[in-house]
Write a protein that holds these residues in place. Structure first.
Motif, PDB file in Angstrom:
ATOM      1  N   TYR A  99       0.835  -1.205   0.000  1.00  0.00           N
ATOM      2  CA  TYR A  99       0.000   0.000   0.000  1.00  0.00           C
ATOM      3  C   TYR A  99       0.870   1.256   0.000  1.00  0.00           C
ATOM      4  CZ  TYR A  99      -3.605   3.291   1.630  1.00  0.00           C
ATOM      5  OH  TYR A  99      -4.456   4.344   1.761  1.00  0.00           O
ATOM      6  N   LEU A 100       1.882   1.284   0.862  1.00  0.00           N
ATOM      7  CA  LEU A 100       2.764   2.449   0.919  1.00  0.00           C
ATOM      8  C   LEU A 100       3.618   2.566  -0.343  1.00  0.00           C
ATOM      9  CD1 LEU A 100       3.876   2.263   4.654  1.00  0.00           C
ATOM     10  CD2 LEU A 100       2.247   3.858   3.626  1.00  0.00           C
ATOM     11  N   LYS A 101       4.132   1.448  -0.840  1.00  0.00           N
ATOM     12  CA  LYS A 101       4.978   1.473  -2.039  1.00  0.00           C
ATOM     13  C   LYS A 101       4.174   1.869  -3.278  1.00  0.00           C
ATOM     14  CE  LYS A 101       8.860  -0.577  -0.317  1.00  0.00           C
ATOM     15  NZ  LYS A 101      10.199  -0.094  -0.407  1.00  0.00           N
ATOM     16  N   ASN A 102       2.865   1.670  -3.231  1.00  0.00           N
ATOM     17  CA  ASN A 102       1.986   2.065  -4.335  1.00  0.00           C
ATOM     18  C   ASN A 102       1.305   3.401  -4.064  1.00  0.00           C
ATOM     19  OD1 ASN A 102       2.069  -0.083  -6.414  1.00  0.00           O
ATOM     20  ND2 ASN A 102       1.527  -1.371  -4.668  1.00  0.00           N
TER      21      ASN A 102
ATOM     22  N   PHE B   7      -3.033   6.876   8.488  1.00  0.00           N
ATOM     23  CA  PHE B   7      -2.628   6.900   7.093  1.00  0.00           C
ATOM     24  C   PHE B   7      -2.733   8.288   6.459  1.00  0.00           C
ATOM     25  CE2 PHE B   7      -3.673   2.259   7.186  1.00  0.00           C
ATOM     26  CZ  PHE B   7      -2.393   1.822   6.876  1.00  0.00           C
ATOM     27  N   SER B   8      -3.477   9.189   7.088  1.00  0.00           N
ATOM     28  CA  SER B   8      -3.626  10.527   6.511  1.00  0.00           C
ATOM     29  C   SER B   8      -2.403  11.411   6.767  1.00  0.00           C
ATOM     30  CB  SER B   8      -4.886  11.211   7.059  1.00  0.00           C
ATOM     31  OG  SER B   8      -4.734  11.471   8.447  1.00  0.00           O
ATOM     32  N   ASN B   9      -1.517  10.987   7.661  1.00  0.00           N
ATOM     33  CA  ASN B   9      -0.336  11.772   8.017  1.00  0.00           C
ATOM     34  C   ASN B   9       0.851  11.358   7.144  1.00  0.00           C
ATOM     35  OD1 ASN B   9       2.091  12.647   9.304  1.00  0.00           O
ATOM     36  ND2 ASN B   9       0.950  12.904  11.219  1.00  0.00           N
TER      37      ASN B   9
ATOM     38  N   VAL C 131       3.997  10.136   8.985  1.00  0.00           N
ATOM     39  CA  VAL C 131       3.852   8.772   9.491  1.00  0.00           C
ATOM     40  C   VAL C 131       4.094   7.783   8.355  1.00  0.00           C
ATOM     41  CG1 VAL C 131       2.187   7.089  10.399  1.00  0.00           C
ATOM     42  CG2 VAL C 131       2.314   9.391  11.389  1.00  0.00           C
ATOM     43  N   ARG C 132       3.518   8.049   7.200  1.00  0.00           N
ATOM     44  CA  ARG C 132       3.708   7.154   6.047  1.00  0.00           C
ATOM     45  C   ARG C 132       5.183   7.078   5.654  1.00  0.00           C
ATOM     46  NH1 ARG C 132      -0.682  10.185   4.027  1.00  0.00           N
ATOM     47  NH2 ARG C 132       0.681  11.033   2.403  1.00  0.00           N
ATOM     48  N   ALA C 133       5.883   8.198   5.665  1.00  0.00           N
ATOM     49  CA  ALA C 133       7.300   8.211   5.305  1.00  0.00           C
ATOM     50  C   ALA C 133       8.116   7.407   6.315  1.00  0.00           C
ATOM     51  CB  ALA C 133       7.818   9.648   5.213  1.00  0.00           C
ATOM     52  N   ARG C 134       7.850   7.604   7.608  1.00  0.00           N
ATOM     53  CA  ARG C 134       8.574   6.854   8.636  1.00  0.00           C
ATOM     54  C   ARG C 134       8.305   5.355   8.518  1.00  0.00           C
ATOM     55  NH1 ARG C 134       7.110  11.174  12.153  1.00  0.00           N
ATOM     56  NH2 ARG C 134       5.528   9.863  13.104  1.00  0.00           N
TER      57      ARG C 134
END
Length: 109
Positions: free
Chosen positions: A49-52, A85-87, A90-93
Motif C-alpha cells: 500500500y505504501l509502495k503504491n 494513514f492521513s499523516n 507517518v507514512r514516510a517513517r
C-alpha cells in the motif's frame, strides 16, 4: 593495519544494523507478530500500500485482491497499530521502517 580496518568495518556495520533496528518501528513489530499469530499478511499489505503511494486500486491489483478486501486489511492494520494513514510523515517513517526491516531480514528488493 589490515586487522584494524577489518575491526572498524565490522563495528561500522554493527552500528548501521543497530540504527536500522531502531528505525524498525513498533508498528512494524506489531504487524509482524499479528501476522505470525494469525497467519495474516498485514505487513505485506502495508508495504504494498505504501509502495503504491496509498492507491487502493493499484495495491489491490498488484496483490490480486478485491478492493474491499484491501480496505478491510487496512482497517485491521489501523486497529493493530494505530497508524494514521492521513499523516504523510507517518507514512514516510513507516516506509523507512519497512525498508530497514526488510534489509535486516535480508528480504529487501
Amino acid at each position: 593495519k589490515h586487522g584494524a580496518y577489518s575491526i572498524a568495518l565490522v563495528m561500522k556495520q554493527m552500528q548501521e544494523r543497530h540504527i536500522l533496528g531502531v528505525l524498525s518501528s513498533s508498528a512494524i513489530r506489531k504487524l509482524s507478530y499479528y501476522d505470525h499469530v494469525n497467519n495474516a499478511e498485514l505487513y505485506l499489505t502495508l508495504k504494498m500500500y505504501l509502495k503504491n503511494n496509498c492507491s487502493i486500486a493499484t495495491t489491490a491489483n498488484a496483490m490480486h485482491l478485491h478492493r474491499n478486501t484491501l480496505q478491510y486489511r487496512l482497517r485491521q492494520i489501523e486497529a493493530v497499530t494505530d497508524i494514521d494513514f492521513s499523516n504523510a510523515n507517518v507514512r514516510a517513517r513507516l516506509l523507512y521502517a519497512i525498508d530497514a526491516t526488510d534489509y535486516l531480514q535480508g528480504t529487501h528488493s
